[in-house]
Design an enzyme around this catalytic site. Sequence first.
Site, short mmCIF file in Angstrom:
data_model
loop_
_atom_site.label_atom_id
_atom_site.label_comp_id
_atom_site.label_asym_id
_atom_site.label_seq_id
_atom_site.Cartn_x
_atom_site.Cartn_y
_atom_site.Cartn_z
N ASP A 5 1.94 1.04 -11.80
CA ASP A 5 2.78 0.08 -11.10
C ASP A 5 3.28 0.77 -9.84
OD1 ASP A 5 4.45 -2.22 -10.69
OD2 ASP A 5 6.13 -1.02 -11.42
N ASP A 7 6.42 -0.42 -7.53
CA ASP A 7 7.86 -0.44 -7.33
C ASP A 7 8.59 0.20 -8.51
OD1 ASP A 7 7.91 -2.05 -4.82
OD2 ASP A 7 6.92 -3.49 -6.12
#
Length: 217
Positions: A5, A7
């Site tokens: 991922d 963020d």
Amino acid sequence: MIIFDCDGVLVDSEILSNDIDAELMSAAGYPITAAALIRGYIGRPKAEIWAAIAEERGVPWPDGLLEKADALLLERIETDLQPVAGVAEALALIPGRKAVASSSALPKLRKALARCGLLEIFDPAVFSASQVAHGKPAPDVFLHAARECGVPAERCLVVEDSVAGVHAGLAAGMRVIGFTGGLHSYSGHAAALLAAGAVEIVTNMCDLSDMVSLQRP
């Protein structure tokens, strides 16, 4: 292949994004804190978060408010965004193929990675939920990343900081390491990721390469 991922795992953007969103939502008549947004909503596409909260409040957001939030975040990315502490060093210690699969829109995603000096590590294996039918917690973006890279889903390991992301990785048939080393991490964060199905928790980037070695399919 290791799928990250973005963020809150690679770049510390969750603090910036949720501060902006909380300020604009509160000014529009729905008092909410960045901490509440982080605890309840991170990991999902931004437009879906705003739509869900609009449904809760029972009133649509003023026209253009989400677009204003997006514009303000792009400005903050240019001036304030920093990589998660130690991430470049951690990535250098992890051999093999790497990809990014994020809920962020692709232009913002690539801008954030470039700002933090990470884009060239992953490019062209940078994928967004905007490229698939459903965002996290649906598995679409992880399956898309695996398919585009020609790697079976069961041979992928995910690194995620959100419950929605853990659910998405598991639904894709992948193992998931939970990460709680971002500036937005909250009390109970690790427990929430473990309850969602993360196999282990990493709290500091310096430990990530060892954990990947243990959990790699």
